[in-house]
Scaffold this motif. Structure first.
Motif, PDB file in Angstrom:
ATOM      1  N   THR A   1       0.854  -1.198   0.000  1.00  0.00           N
ATOM      2  CA  THR A   1       0.000   0.000   0.000  1.00  0.00           C
ATOM      3  C   THR A   1       0.882   1.238   0.000  1.00  0.00           C
ATOM      4  N   GLY A   2       0.240   2.376  -0.142  1.00  0.00           N
ATOM      5  CA  GLY A   2       0.954   3.617   0.051  1.00  0.00           C
ATOM      6  C   GLY A   2       1.245   3.822   1.525  1.00  0.00           C
ATOM      7  N   VAL A   3       2.099   4.789   1.833  1.00  0.00           N
ATOM      8  CA  VAL A   3       2.363   5.127   3.228  1.00  0.00           C
ATOM      9  C   VAL A   3       1.167   5.885   3.798  1.00  0.00           C
ATOM     10  N   GLY A   4       0.749   6.910   3.068  1.00  0.00           N
ATOM     11  CA  GLY A   4      -0.500   7.568   3.422  1.00  0.00           C
ATOM     12  C   GLY A   4      -1.655   6.576   3.293  1.00  0.00           C
ATOM     13  N   GLY A   5      -1.503   5.657   2.349  1.00  0.00           N
ATOM     14  CA  GLY A   5      -2.520   4.626   2.136  1.00  0.00           C
ATOM     15  C   GLY A   5      -2.694   3.763   3.368  1.00  0.00           C
ATOM     16  N   LEU A   6      -1.568   3.355   3.969  1.00  0.00           N
ATOM     17  CA  LEU A   6      -1.661   2.544   5.188  1.00  0.00           C
ATOM     18  C   LEU A   6      -2.319   3.342   6.307  1.00  0.00           C
ATOM     19  N   GLN A   7      -1.909   4.608   6.430  1.00  0.00           N
ATOM     20  CA  GLN A   7      -2.537   5.448   7.461  1.00  0.00           C
ATOM     21  C   GLN A   7      -4.042   5.546   7.235  1.00  0.00           C
ATOM     22  N   ALA A   8      -4.424   5.794   5.992  1.00  0.00           N
ATOM     23  CA  ALA A   8      -5.848   5.955   5.684  1.00  0.00           C
ATOM     24  C   ALA A   8      -6.605   4.672   5.989  1.00  0.00           C
ATOM     25  N   LEU A   9      -6.007   3.542   5.643  1.00  0.00           N
ATOM     26  CA  LEU A   9      -6.684   2.264   5.896  1.00  0.00           C
ATOM     27  C   LEU A   9      -6.817   2.004   7.397  1.00  0.00           C
ATOM     28  N   ILE A  10      -5.755   2.309   8.148  1.00  0.00           N
ATOM     29  CA  ILE A  10      -5.837   2.112   9.608  1.00  0.00           C
ATOM     30  C   ILE A  10      -6.916   3.027  10.184  1.00  0.00           C
ATOM     31  N   LYS A  11      -6.928   4.286   9.733  1.00  0.00           N
ATOM     32  CA  LYS A  11      -7.918   5.226  10.257  1.00  0.00           C
ATOM     33  C   LYS A  11      -9.337   4.849   9.855  1.00  0.00           C
ATOM     34  N   SER A  12      -9.464   4.048   8.801  1.00  0.00           N
ATOM     35  CA  SER A  12     -10.819   3.650   8.422  1.00  0.00           C
ATOM     36  C   SER A  12     -11.141   2.234   8.871  1.00  0.00           C
ATOM     37  N   GLY A  13     -10.318   1.708   9.802  1.00  0.00           N
ATOM     38  CA  GLY A  13     -10.712   0.468  10.483  1.00  0.00           C
ATOM     39  C   GLY A  13      -9.814  -0.729  10.284  1.00  0.00           C
ATOM     40  N   LEU A  14      -8.760  -0.595   9.475  1.00  0.00           N
ATOM     41  CA  LEU A  14      -7.867  -1.746   9.302  1.00  0.00           C
ATOM     42  C   LEU A  14      -7.163  -2.051  10.625  1.00  0.00           C
ATOM     43  N   ALA A  15      -7.265  -3.309  11.070  1.00  0.00           N
ATOM     44  CA  ALA A  15      -6.613  -3.739  12.308  1.00  0.00           C
ATOM     45  C   ALA A  15      -5.239  -4.290  11.965  1.00  0.00           C
ATOM     46  N   VAL A  16      -4.198  -3.679  12.509  1.00  0.00           N
ATOM     47  CA  VAL A  16      -2.841  -4.110  12.174  1.00  0.00           C
ATOM     48  C   VAL A  16      -2.137  -4.796  13.336  1.00  0.00           C
ATOM     49  N   LYS A  17      -2.873  -5.024  14.405  1.00  0.00           N
ATOM     50  CA  LYS A  17      -2.269  -5.635  15.598  1.00  0.00           C
ATOM     51  C   LYS A  17      -1.566  -6.937  15.232  1.00  0.00           C
ATOM     52  N   GLY A  18      -0.298  -7.009  15.586  1.00  0.00           N
ATOM     53  CA  GLY A  18       0.476  -8.217  15.355  1.00  0.00           C
ATOM     54  C   GLY A  18       1.015  -8.374  13.944  1.00  0.00           C
ATOM     55  N   MET A  19       0.631  -7.493  13.033  1.00  0.00           N
ATOM     56  CA  MET A  19       1.102  -7.616  11.650  1.00  0.00           C
ATOM     57  C   MET A  19       2.503  -7.053  11.524  1.00  0.00           C
ATOM     58  N   ARG A  20       3.290  -7.730  10.677  1.00  0.00           N
ATOM     59  CA  ARG A  20       4.647  -7.242  10.416  1.00  0.00           C
ATOM     60  C   ARG A  20       4.595  -6.254   9.256  1.00  0.00           C
ATOM     61  N   VAL A  21       5.090  -5.070   9.517  1.00  0.00           N
ATOM     62  CA  VAL A  21       4.968  -3.991   8.537  1.00  0.00           C
ATOM     63  C   VAL A  21       6.342  -3.418   8.212  1.00  0.00           C
ATOM     64  N   VAL A  22       6.609  -3.237   6.920  1.00  0.00           N
ATOM     65  CA  VAL A  22       7.781  -2.463   6.495  1.00  0.00           C
ATOM     66  C   VAL A  22       7.260  -1.173   5.873  1.00  0.00           C
ATOM     67  N   ILE A  23       7.859  -0.068   6.279  1.00  0.00           N
ATOM     68  CA  ILE A  23       7.454   1.237   5.759  1.00  0.00           C
ATOM     69  C   ILE A  23       8.649   1.828   5.028  1.00  0.00           C
ATOM     70  N   ALA A  24       8.427   2.201   3.775  1.00  0.00           N
ATOM     71  CA  ALA A  24       9.563   2.606   2.943  1.00  0.00           C
ATOM     72  C   ALA A  24       9.189   3.767   2.046  1.00  0.00           C
ATOM     73  N   GLY A  25      10.218   4.407   1.527  1.00  0.00           N
ATOM     74  CA  GLY A  25       9.990   5.533   0.622  1.00  0.00           C
ATOM     75  C   GLY A  25      10.696   6.757   1.136  1.00  0.00           C
ATOM     76  N   SER A  26       9.928   7.849   1.305  1.00  0.00           N
ATOM     77  CA  SER A  26      10.595   9.082   1.692  1.00  0.00           C
ATOM     78  C   SER A  26       9.659  10.061   2.371  1.00  0.00           C
ATOM     79  N   GLY A  27      10.223  10.797   3.299  1.00  0.00           N
ATOM     80  CA  GLY A  27       9.515  11.932   3.878  1.00  0.00           C
ATOM     81  C   GLY A  27       8.987  11.693   5.276  1.00  0.00           C
ATOM     82  N   PRO A  28       8.525  12.767   5.898  1.00  0.00           N
ATOM     83  CA  PRO A  28       8.028  12.692   7.274  1.00  0.00           C
ATOM     84  C   PRO A  28       6.818  11.770   7.429  1.00  0.00           C
ATOM     85  N   LEU A  29       6.104  11.554   6.311  1.00  0.00           N
ATOM     86  CA  LEU A  29       4.942  10.680   6.375  1.00  0.00           C
ATOM     87  C   LEU A  29       5.322   9.268   6.835  1.00  0.00           C
ATOM     88  N   LEU A  30       6.547   8.860   6.541  1.00  0.00           N
ATOM     89  CA  LEU A  30       6.998   7.534   6.952  1.00  0.00           C
ATOM     90  C   LEU A  30       6.958   7.406   8.476  1.00  0.00           C
TER      91      LEU A  30
END
Lengths: 81, 368, 396
Positions: free
Chosen positions: C101-130
């Protein structure tokens, strides 16, 4: 506690909190492939904000709905193809 | 003429110019094409790509049918991107008067050797389930088809081996084609295939631009099976003078639905005109009520080259030594491009054309 | 006659600030947005944001409309565009796998109800959004395996050092760093490939000559933001280097049309807020009040410029796509079909790249970066919409 509602994705019942989007509800149920691309690849949400159109599903028989911009409603029927 | 100059210089890299380049090259001529923009990005990109045999007049029939036969050979050599779809044309009748028109049309097609099948109301509904109920019947012309013109034009240009030069021609005369930057391109014969722009390059050529709108939807496989056209098309779309709309909706090979058609005289800006777009879409809705709920991804416009007698101008331009025309195809340029190219090559090379060339000769316009 | 004095398109920070300042000064204001709730992307799902509270008290009307086009100009005597930005994606092998997903995309999905508890996440790319995404994911119980920032460490540190000029940002930065204790933040590295069967299972990360694998359930990747200028372009507003050109009062080249926020230049929430305030005040005829905000705007613009240079993209990122890597996700057009095309227009006509559902919003920005193509003309609708929405309303 948020109200629990029920949606049906490809015939499978999911119980979700009201206020959750269809995209989030589907991912929470372990669904990763939301649609098939024009050459048959599995695709899922990318932008999360209604721009990329990758999360399109059929909702209540209407194709091309952006699941990331659609809130779950009780009784909603969703198909991934 | 110096050694480097081509035998034929074609001004315009749309479907007509590309077909001229292809046929002239096949005939052994050295060809150059000069195009102001991306090849196939003008009226070629604003046409529906409906390959249709028309029988309103004998010259129109000869050119469309002959070209359709050439297309049917060409499409099998072209890449998948040309999106050839043998969808046929379904002419739809809303009342008994139009149904009588369908019968006359069928007789005309059959008399000219083109298969055409009358459908009653029930058969029409079975053939095209998205049509509204209450229609009287229709005429199915199964050998018509649809394709994606910009890819076809590019293929013809590439395969022709012609040199394609980027440049905006501002005038054409016996001395050559004058580019915006002052360059003068010379050749044995210069063919004006500049579509709606052709009269700007050669004042006196009786071609005027007519604006058309198109809308394309998301993919809805199965929504439409045939190119659906109203039998009232002739009276509505060809209504003299005024702006008009008509039902003309096409299934694309992608599953998309392409919605036409509109005709406007005198409009010079390429922006969408909401009133005519709305009228065009309401017309489509009258026949295909479900069309309003499809998602549209894009609306656009283009300018078609029209002539006073609705026939294209193909051949030498009187009063000049080396200037030819291949323009004025209006809404049939995609269909008739290949036959136009063949005729141009035949006439240049002194071959006898398979159809009479006389009806399309610019000499009929009485210009000197 | 328009029913409203001012129509605002976009209910993110810039739009909300504009609406508040205009409505509080007596203007009749409508705000039009295509999201289920106000707040834009940054405040998605936030119920306690003071600006949203203020907006609700302001008297401005909020409308949801997913079919905004150039006819929106008729909605108010004046129009303020605050259409925000989307993420920049650069194609790399595997970027189309579900779970990327996008970085903002992941944020948007979490804010709209995606449960990430226990999930392994890599965040990559650039900028403060990371950092913001990592912080949010971690606060919701995700296991953030790595934050991979492409910019070299020196540039990032230099930027952090400059934060003291902007107390608000520094505070946010400190909070983030606190939250992020235990999360690996590596500058100068990037994800070169995402791999998995049917969904992402691991990624290959590279720093210089060294490459390694990280297992993950989700990869969030984004390379900054690109402005949503489609509506502005349809309205005829002049653009400058891809952004809407604005003057002192946030006015565009089209009389009566203003623009504020990310579409005038990427700069974050504070720049958006102050530009929105200026636009709202100016559109409401309160130029003197607007003028008092000019120095604050100048300060945030300087911040934005530093941000852009600190996180400028390394050239190697533009060469990650292989010949068979999909560039246009709507029409599945690989890089090999695009190389050698003279322009975006030619690519569209000949390969269908950018002709699909998103209308080139993703691949258009990507091809500008990796192939150097310019923009093509924008065609209505500004966003895909039902055919019925293209029709003039019967009342007008």
């Amino acid at each position: 506690m948020p109200e629990r509602i029920r949606i049906i994705v490809d015939g499978r019942e999911l119980h979700v909190d009201r206020g959750v989007t269809v995209a989030a509800a589907m991912m929470n149920a372990g669904i990763r492939a939301f649609r098939q691309s024009v050459s048959g690849e599995a695709r899922g949400p990318l932008c999360g904000m209604g721009v990329c159109m990758e999360c399109r599903v059929t909702i209540n028989r209407e194709p091309h709905c952006r699941s990331c911009q659609t809130l779950c409603e009780d009784g909603m029927e969703v198909q991934t193809r | 003429m110096n050694g480097a100059a081509p035998d034929v210089l074609i001004v315009g890299g749309g479907i007509v110019g590309a077909a001229c380049a292809w046929e002239c090259s096949l005939g052994g001529l050295k060809v150059m094409v000069v195009e102001a923009d991306v090849p196939g990005s003008g009226a070629t990109a604003a046409g529906m790509g409906h390959i249709v045999a028309m029988e309103d007049s004998t010259p129109e029939f000869h050119l469309t049918r002959y070209s359709q036969i050439i297309w049917n050979e060409l499409v099998h050599e072209m890449p998948a991107g040309v999106e050839y779809l043998p969808c046929g044309t379904l002419w739809v009748a809303v009342d008994e008067e139009e149904m009588a028109g369908a019968r006359r049309k069928q007789a005309s097609y059959l008399g000219r050797g083109v298969p055409a099948e009358l459908l009653d109301a029930r058969q029409l509904a079975e053939a095209e389930p998205s049509l509204r109920s209450g229609l009287v019947g229709g005429l199915l012309v199964p050998e018509d088809s649809a394709l994606y013109p910009p890819v076809a034009a590019q293929w013809l240009l590439t395969q022709s081996g012609a040199e394609v030069r980027r440049g905006r021609v501002v005038s054409i005369s016996d001395s050559g084609a004058q580019l915006e930057d002052g360059t003068l391109l010379t050749a044995g014969i210069i063919v004006n295939a500049a579509g709606a722009m052709s009269s700007k390059l050669m004042p006196g050529v009786p071609v005027t631009p007519r604006k058309g709108h198109l809308v394309i939807t998301e993919r809805y496989p199965g929504f439409l099976r045939h190119q659906v056209v109203e039998l009232g098309y002739l009276k509505s779309a060809h209504a003299a003078g005024g702006d008009s709309v008509a039902l003309n909706v096409q299934p694309r090979a992608t599953g998309q639905v392409l919605i036409g058609s509109s005709r406007q005289h005198g409009a010079t800006h390429k922006e969408i005109d909401r009133p005519i777009l709305s009228a065009m879409l309401r017309r489509a809705e009258e026949y295909l009520p479900g069309i309003m709920d499809l998602v549209a991804v894009r609306c656009w416009t283009g300018f078609r080259a029209t002539t006073p007698d609705k026939l294209p101008l193909i051949g030498p331009w009187p009063g000049t030594q080396r200037v030819w025309l291949a323009t004025g195809h209006e809404g049939l340029g995609i269909t008739t491009g290949p036959a136009t190219g063949r005729l141009v090559a035949d006439l240049i090379l002194g071959r006898t054309p398979a159809i009479p060339a006389q009806p399309y000769l610019p000499a009929r316009c009485g210009h000197a | 006659m328009s029913a409203f004095d001012i129509a605002v398109v976009g209910a993110g920070p810039a739009g909300i600030a504009a609406a508040c300042r205009a409505a509080e000064n007596g203007a009749r204001v409508v705000v039009i947005d295509d999201n289920p709730a106000p707040g834009g992307q940054i405040w998605r799902g936030e119920k306690s944001e003071p600006w949203i509270e203020r907006f609700k008290r302001s008297g401005a009307v909020l409308e949801r409309d997913t079919a905004v086009d150039e006819r929106v100009r008729q909605r108010g005597a004046k129009l303020i565009l605050a259409t925000g930005a989307r993420e920049l994606f650069l194609p790399f092998p595997g970027w189309t796998l579900p779970g990327v997903t996008g970085v903002g995309g992941l944020q948007a999905l979490i804010k709209s109800g995606l449960a990430v508890k226990g999930m392994r996440v890599v965040i990559a790319g650039s900028g403060p959004l990371l950092l913001a995404a990592a912080s949010l994911a971690r606060s919701k119980g995700a296991v953030v395996r790595l934050v991979a920032e492409q910019a070299p460490g020196g540039r990032v540190t230099g930027f952090a050092g400059a934060l003291w000029r902007h107390p608000g940002k520094a505070l946010q930065g400190a909070e983030l760093i606190l939250t992020l204790i235990g999360v690996r933040y590596d500058a100068g590295c990037f994800v070169e490939e995402a791999c998995g069967e049917g969904q992402v299972e691991h990624v290959r990360v590279r720093r210089g000559e060294r490459a390694w694998e990280e297992k993950c359930d989700l990869l969030a990747v984004g390379f900054g933001l690109v402005p949503n200028t489609e509506l502005a372009a349809l309205l005829g507003c002049d653009l400058d280097s891809g952004f809407v050109r604005t003057g002192d009062w946030q006015q565009t080249s089209v009389p009566g049309v203003y623009a504020a926020g990310e579409l005038t230049g990427i700069g974050g929430v504070e720049k958006s807020l102050v530009e929105g305030e200026i636009a709202g005040l100016a559109a409401a005829g309160r130029e003197a009040d607007a003028e008092r905000l000019f120095s604050r705007r100048a300060s945030w613009k300087r911040f934005a410029a530093r941000l852009q240079s600190a996180f400028a993209l390394e050239p190697v990122l533009k060469k990650l796509a292989r010949e068979d890597t999909c560039v246009c996700r709507c029409e599945d057009v690989p890089l090999s079909e695009l190389k050698g095309r003279a322009s975006w227009r030619e690519a569209k006509l000949q390969t269908r790249c950018g002709m699909g559902s998103c209308q080139g919003r993703i691949c258009g920005a990507a091809t500008r970066e990796i192939l150097g193509w310019g923009a093509d003309s924008v065609r209505p609708p500004a966003f895909p919409t039902k055919v019925r929405n293209l029709i003039e309303s019967k009342s007008s």
